[in-house]
Design an enzyme around this catalytic site. Structure first.
Site, PDB file in Angstrom:
ATOM      1  CD  GLU A 175      -3.022  -1.050   0.335  1.00 41.98           C
ATOM      2  OE1 GLU A 175      -3.193   0.022  -0.267  1.00 41.98           O
ATOM      3  OE2 GLU A 175      -3.728  -2.057   0.159  1.00 41.98           O
TER       4      GLU A 175
ATOM      5  CB  CYS B 193      -2.041   7.086   1.136  1.00 42.58           C
ATOM      6  SG  CYS B 193      -3.329   6.120   1.908  1.00 42.58           S
TER       7      CYS B 193
HETATM    8  P1  NAD Z   1       7.921   5.475   4.778  1.00 37.71           P
HETATM    9  O1  NAD Z   1       7.939   4.687   3.524  1.00 37.71           O
HETATM   10  O2  NAD Z   1       9.024   6.425   5.024  1.00 37.71           O
HETATM   11  O3  NAD Z   1       7.889   4.488   6.039  1.00 37.71           O
HETATM   12  C1  NAD Z   1       6.938   3.476   6.170  1.00 37.71           C
HETATM   13  C2  NAD Z   1       7.485   2.404   7.092  1.00 37.71           C
HETATM   14  O4  NAD Z   1       8.625   1.810   6.502  1.00 37.71           O
HETATM   15  C3  NAD Z   1       7.928   2.909   8.461  1.00 37.71           C
HETATM   16  O5  NAD Z   1       7.651   1.917   9.412  1.00 37.71           O
HETATM   17  C4  NAD Z   1       9.425   3.076   8.284  1.00 37.71           C
HETATM   18  O6  NAD Z   1      10.120   2.993   9.506  1.00 37.71           O
HETATM   19  C5  NAD Z   1       9.731   1.901   7.396  1.00 37.71           C
HETATM   20  N1  NAD Z   1      10.937   2.032   6.593  1.00 37.71           N
HETATM   21  C6  NAD Z   1      11.527   3.160   6.125  1.00 37.71           C
HETATM   22  N2  NAD Z   1      12.621   2.845   5.400  1.00 37.71           N
HETATM   23  C7  NAD Z   1      12.720   1.494   5.397  1.00 37.71           C
HETATM   24  C8  NAD Z   1      13.625   0.566   4.816  1.00 37.71           C
HETATM   25  N3  NAD Z   1      14.661   0.954   4.068  1.00 37.71           N
HETATM   26  N4  NAD Z   1      13.416  -0.736   5.024  1.00 37.71           N
HETATM   27  C9  NAD Z   1      12.375  -1.157   5.756  1.00 37.71           C
HETATM   28  N5  NAD Z   1      11.483  -0.336   6.338  1.00 37.71           N
HETATM   29  C10 NAD Z   1      11.650   0.984   6.154  1.00 37.71           C
HETATM   30  O7  NAD Z   1       6.501   6.182   4.829  1.00 37.71           O
HETATM   31  P2  NAD Z   1       5.936   7.163   5.942  1.00 37.71           P
HETATM   32  O8  NAD Z   1       6.590   8.485   5.764  1.00 37.71           O
HETATM   33  O9  NAD Z   1       5.966   6.516   7.272  1.00 37.71           O
HETATM   34  O10 NAD Z   1       4.405   7.238   5.492  1.00 37.71           O
HETATM   35  C11 NAD Z   1       3.961   8.067   4.494  1.00 37.71           C
HETATM   36  C12 NAD Z   1       3.787   7.305   3.183  1.00 37.71           C
HETATM   37  O11 NAD Z   1       2.925   6.193   3.393  1.00 37.71           O
HETATM   38  C13 NAD Z   1       3.128   8.138   2.119  1.00 37.71           C
HETATM   39  O12 NAD Z   1       3.771   7.940   0.891  1.00 37.71           O
HETATM   40  C14 NAD Z   1       1.710   7.592   2.076  1.00 37.71           C
HETATM   41  O13 NAD Z   1       1.039   7.776   0.858  1.00 37.71           O
HETATM   42  C15 NAD Z   1       1.942   6.158   2.374  1.00 37.71           C
HETATM   43  N6  NAD Z   1       0.701   5.537   2.855  1.00 37.71           N
HETATM   44  C16 NAD Z   1       0.032   4.716   2.014  1.00 37.71           C
HETATM   45  C17 NAD Z   1      -1.154   4.149   2.416  1.00 37.71           C
HETATM   46  C18 NAD Z   1      -1.914   3.233   1.513  1.00 37.71           C
HETATM   47  O14 NAD Z   1      -2.786   2.538   2.013  1.00 37.71           O
HETATM   48  N7  NAD Z   1      -1.638   3.178   0.234  1.00 37.71           N
HETATM   49  C19 NAD Z   1      -1.654   4.416   3.693  1.00 37.71           C
HETATM   50  C20 NAD Z   1      -0.941   5.274   4.524  1.00 37.71           C
HETATM   51  C21 NAD Z   1       0.250   5.820   4.090  1.00 37.71           C
END
Ligand code: NAD
Length: 491
Positions: free
Chosen positions: A264, A298
Site C-alpha cells: 500500500e 495517502c
Molecule cells: P515510509 O515509507 O518512510 O515508512 C513506512 C514504514 O517503513 C515505516 O515503518 C518506516 O520505519 C519503514 N521504513 C523506512 N525505510 C525502510 C527501509 N529501508 N526498510 C524497511 N522499512 C523501512 O513512509 P511514511 O513516511 O511513514 O508514510 C507516508 C507514506 O505512506 C506516504 O507515501 C503515504 O502515501 C503512504 N501511505 C500509504 C497508504 C496506503 O494505504 N496506500 C496508507 C498510509 C500511508
C-alpha cells in the site's frame, strides 16, 4: 516514563502504553540496550523513549512468530474470530484513550483521531466475521475425470510494516486479517508513532491472543532490521504500507526469497469538479478529501482540477473554508488541524509552495511557514501552479491544495491520469452518467464519486500503477494472507 501534556493524565494513557519490544509474549528492551526518543509534534517536546530493536531482535521476533505459527493455524476459525471480536470490544471501550494517544504522538486533530480509532477497531470486527468465511472452491474438472478442490491455507509468518500517518488503522488493517487467516506476525511500526502500536499489542494480549502470535519490534535502523527479517527462511509474507520509494526497496529485498508482497504505497489523488457539480457538496467533499488528517493521508486530494465555469467560486470557497480552520495542538480544544509530523515535512512543503509562487502561482490563503514550537503549516490554497511543479507531481502530504482550471472532460481525465500513482481519484458532478464514465476512465484502484471519503473496512482498499499491489479490507484482505491449495481428487 511518559511526559504527558497537562490534563491528559485522566485518559489512562500511561497505564496503556508500553515502550519495550514484544517478542514471544515477553516485553523487553532491545538487545543492544539502546533507546529512541518519541516526540509530540504539537510541541516538539520529547514524550518518552522506546526500545531500539536490533537485527538480533528482529530475528528473535520472526522465530517467536514461527514457533507460534502451527498452533495458531490449528486454532479453530471461530476461536480466532472470537479473539478478534474481543479486540474490537476492548478498543471501542477505550476509544477516547486511543484517540488522545494517537493525537499525542501523531499530531492529528482529535476529531480525526477519533475517526481513526473507530475505523481501526472496525478491522478487528470485520475480520472476526471473515475468519469463519474462508471458503474454498469445489468443481468437476472439464475432462470429467476428477474433482478440483481448492482450500485457502494461512500463508505463514508475516512481516507487517506500517507508517506514522494512521498509527492504529494501518496496523489493524494488517494484523486483523493476518490473524483471522491463521498467520502469526511481526509488526514493525513507524518509529515516529510506536506508542499506539504497543498499546494495541497489549490490548490484543488482554483479548486472548496467544504468546508469539503478535510480536512488535521498533527500530531506528529499519533498513537492516527489515532486510534481515525478509531473509529469514520462515518469513512468507510482507505487508507494507508506506512510501513508494521504500516500497520499491522492499520489493527488491523480498525478491531474494520470493516472499509474497502486499504493498500500500503513495498516492497523488486528483479531485475533479465539473461545472454541473453541487458547489457546496463539492466543497464539503474537498474539505474531507484534502483536510482529513491535515492532508497527511495517502488518499488526500493532491491536485484539484475544476471546470472553468465553477473554478473561481470553488477556489474562493475552498480558501474561505480552509483559511477558517483552527490550527493548534492536535489534542487542543476546538482544533481542526494539527501540526505536521516533523520539521522536515514543514520545510519540504513550504519549499514546494515557494517554488510554485516563484514561478507564477497565486496563494489564496496560507502559504507562510509558522514559527514557534511544534511543526505547523497553515491550510493553503494556491492557483496557477505550473503543471510540472512538485506540488502537482509529488505527494504533498500536508494541508496544501493546488487548484487548476480545465475546459473539457477529456482534458480532465488526461490530467487526472497523468501520474505514476493510481491510488484514488475523486469526481464531483450531478450527472451520474458522466460521473460513471469518468470513474471508468480513471487509472486508480479507488474512486470517490460525489464522495470525499471512501475508506471502509468492508471495501477493498488499494492502488494501481506505482500506488501498490494487492488490497486490504473486504474479503480481499484476508486472501492476501492465504495460499490457495489445489487438490485433484478422484474417487
Ligand atoms: P515510509 O515509507 O518512510 O515508512 C513506512 C514504514 O517503513 C515505516 O515503518 C518506516 O520505519 C519503514 N521504513 C523506512 N525505510 C525502510 C527501509 N529501508 N526498510 C524497511 N522499512 C523501512 O513512509 P511514511 O513516511 O511513514 O508514510 C507516508 C507514506 O505512506 C506516504 O507515501 C503515504 O502515501 C503512504 N501511505 C500509504 C497508504 C496506503 O494505504 N496506500 C496508507 C498510509 C500511508
Amino acid at each position: 516514563m511518559l511526559s504527558l501534556p497537562e490534563g491528559m493524565e485522566k485518559f489512562g494513557i500511561s497505564e496503556a502504553v508500553r515502550t519495550d519490544l514484544l517478542i514471544g509474549g515477553v516485553w523487553r528492551g532491545g538487545s543492544a540496550g539502546k533507546r529512541v526518543e518519541v516526540f509530540d509534534p504539537s510541541t516538539g517536546k520529547v514524550l518518552t523513549s522506546i526500545a531500539d530493536g536490533t537485527i538480533e531482535d528482529g530475528i528473535a521476533a520472526v522465530e517467536a512468530a514461527a514457533a507460534a505459527a502451527k498452533s495458531w493455524a490449528a486454532t479453530a476459525p471461530r476461536q480466532r474470530g472470537e479473539i478478534l471480536r474481543k479486540c474490537w470490544e476492548l478498543m471501542m471501550s477505550r476509544a477516547e484513550m486511543f484517540a488522545q494517544l494517537i493525537s499525542l504522538e501523531n499530531g492529528k486533530a482529535l476529531p480525526d483521531a477519533r475517526g481513526e480509532v473507530a475505523y481501526a477497531a472496525e478491522f478487528f470486527r470485520w475480520f472476526s466475521e471473515e475468519a469463519v468465511r474462508i471458503n474454498g472452491d469445489f468443481s468437476i474438472a472439464p475432462s470429467g475425470n476428477n474433482r478440483i478442490m481448492v482450500q485457502y491455507q494461512p500463508i505463514g509468518v508475516s512481516v507487517l510494516i506500517t507508517p506514522w500517518n494512521f498509527p492504529a488503522a494501518m496496523a489493524t488493517r494488517k494484523m486483523a486479517p493476518a490473524l483471522a487467516a491463521g498467520c502469526t506476525v511481526v509488526l514493525k511500526p513507524a518509529t515516529e508513532t510506536p506508542l499506539t502500536a504497543f498499546a494495541m499489542a497489549a490490548l490484543m494480549e488482554e483479548a486472548g491472543v496467544p504468546k508469539g502470535v503478535v510480536n512488535v519490534v521498533t527500530t531506528s535502523n529499519s533498513g537492516p532490521v527489515v532486510s534481515a527479517m525478509l531473509h529469514h527462511p520462515e518469513v512468507r509474507k510482507l505487508s507494507f504500507t508506506g512510501s513508494t520509494q521504500v516500497g520499491r526497496v522492499l520489493l527488491r529485498e523480498a525478491a531474494d526469497q520470493v516472499i509474497n508482497c502486499s504493498m500500500e504505497l503513495g498516492g497523488n489523488a486528483p479531485f475533479v469538479v465539473f461545472d454541473d457539480a453541487d458547489l457546496n457538496k463539492a466543497l464539503d467533499g474537498a474539505m474531507i478529501a484534502k483536510m482529513r488528517n491535515g492532508g497527511e493521508a495517502c488518499t488526500a486530494a493532491n491536485r484539484f482540477y475544476v471546470q472553468s465555469g465553477i473554478a473561481e467560486r470553488f477556489a474562493s470557497g475552498l480558501a474561505q473554508r480552509m483559511g477558517a480552520m483552527k490550527q493548534g495542538a492536535g489534542y487542543g480544544a476546538g482544533v481542526a488541524v494539527g501540526p505536521l509530523i516533523n520539521q522536515k515535512a514543514v520545510d519540504r512543503i513550504h519549499g514546494w509552495v515557494q517554488d510554485a509562487v516563484a514561478r507564477g502561482a497565486s496563494v489564496l490563503t496560507g502559504g507562510t511557514a509558522g514559527g514557534g514550537d511544534g511543526y505547523y503549516y497553515p491550510p493553503t490554497v494556491i492557483t496557477k501552479v505550473p503543471a510540472d511543479s512538485a506540488l502537482v507531481r509529488d505527494e504533498i502530504f500536508g494541508p496544501v491544495a493546488p487548484v487548476t482550471i480545465f475546459e473539457t472532460l477529456d482534458e480532465a481525465v488526461a490530467l487526472a491520469n497523468d501520474s505514476e500513482y493510481g491510488l484514488i481519484a475523486y469526481v464531483y458532478t450531478e450527472d451520474l452518467r458522466k460521473g460513471m464514465q469518468v470513474a471508468d476512465r480513471f487509472e486508480a484502484g479507488m474512486v470517490g464519486l460525489n464522495r470525499g471519503i471512501v475508506s471502509d473496512p468492508a471495501a477493498p482498499f488499494g492502488g494501481v500503477k506505482q500506488s501498490g499491489l494487492g488490497r486490504e479490507g473486504a474479503h480481499h484482505g484476508i486472501l492476501e494472507f492465504c495460499e490457495a491449495k489445489y487438490t485433484a481428487v478422484s474417487w
